[in-house]
Design a protein around this motif. Structure first.
Motif, PDB file in Angstrom:
ATOM      1  N   LEU A  67     -63.408  -3.192 -20.491  1.00  0.00           N
ATOM      2  CA  LEU A  67     -64.734  -2.621 -20.268  1.00  0.00           C
ATOM      3  C   LEU A  67     -65.693  -3.664 -19.697  1.00  0.00           C
ATOM      4  N   VAL A  94     -71.140   2.314 -23.872  1.00  0.00           N
ATOM      5  CA  VAL A  94     -70.039   1.434 -24.258  1.00  0.00           C
ATOM      6  C   VAL A  94     -70.283   0.660 -25.557  1.00  0.00           C
ATOM      7  N   VAL A 113     -62.318   3.980 -22.219  1.00  0.00           N
ATOM      8  CA  VAL A 113     -62.120   3.382 -20.897  1.00  0.00           C
ATOM      9  C   VAL A 113     -61.988   4.467 -19.832  1.00  0.00           C
ATOM     10  N   ARG A 119     -65.389   6.218 -19.202  1.00  0.00           N
ATOM     11  CA  ARG A 119     -66.333   5.398 -18.441  1.00  0.00           C
ATOM     12  C   ARG A 119     -65.889   5.251 -16.994  1.00  0.00           C
TER      13      ARG A 119
END
Length: 134
Positions: free
Chosen positions: A12, A56, A84, A87
């Motif tokens: 991330l 996040v 993940v 996003r």
């Protein structure tokens, strides 16, 4: 140790850096130092970056708490992968012109699934651990 969370946090972080570079690149290209300056591609890049930064940290906190409290790594890994993927799809959907709402919605669904399932898993895991100790 938070080995699984560390891997997802690292992935991330690299995604966040990429989104940051996108904003920087569009700022340089369009000579905009603050805000979006009415530039659509810069506005999309700023929102992709900002939205990432908004979701996040909570996701990683929930996943890390779960792992720190001894939940199975497989559960932590599935939740990390959901975050993940969520996003990624959201950033892709909002960043590419014209905005791809299908990708964006898919990204938000996966992100919300990761957050909700992580929250539920944390509560369930704490209850399980407390009951096991009783």
């Amino acid at each position: 140790m938070l080995l699984t969370t560390a891997v997802f946090a690292s992935i991330l972080a690299l995604m966040f850096i990429k989104l940051s570079f996108n904003v920087i690149g569009f700022r340089r290209k369009n000579k905009v130092s603050l805000g979006a300056g009415g530039v659509d591609e810069l506005e999309r890049a700023i929102r992709a970056h900002g939205n990432f930064a908004e979701y996040v940290p909570l996701g990683l906190f929930l996943i890390g708490a779960l792992e720190l409290n001894g939940a199975p790594w497989e559960l932590v890994a599935v939740l990390g992968a959901l975050l993940v993927a969520g996003r990624y799809f959201h950033a892709k959907g909002i960043s590419e012109p014209p905005p791809n709402f299908t990708q964006r919605v898919r990204g938000m669904k996966l992100t919300f699934a990761a957050l909700a399932l992580s929250a539920i898993a944390n509560v369930a895991w704490v209850v399980y651990r407390v009951m096991a100790l009783a």
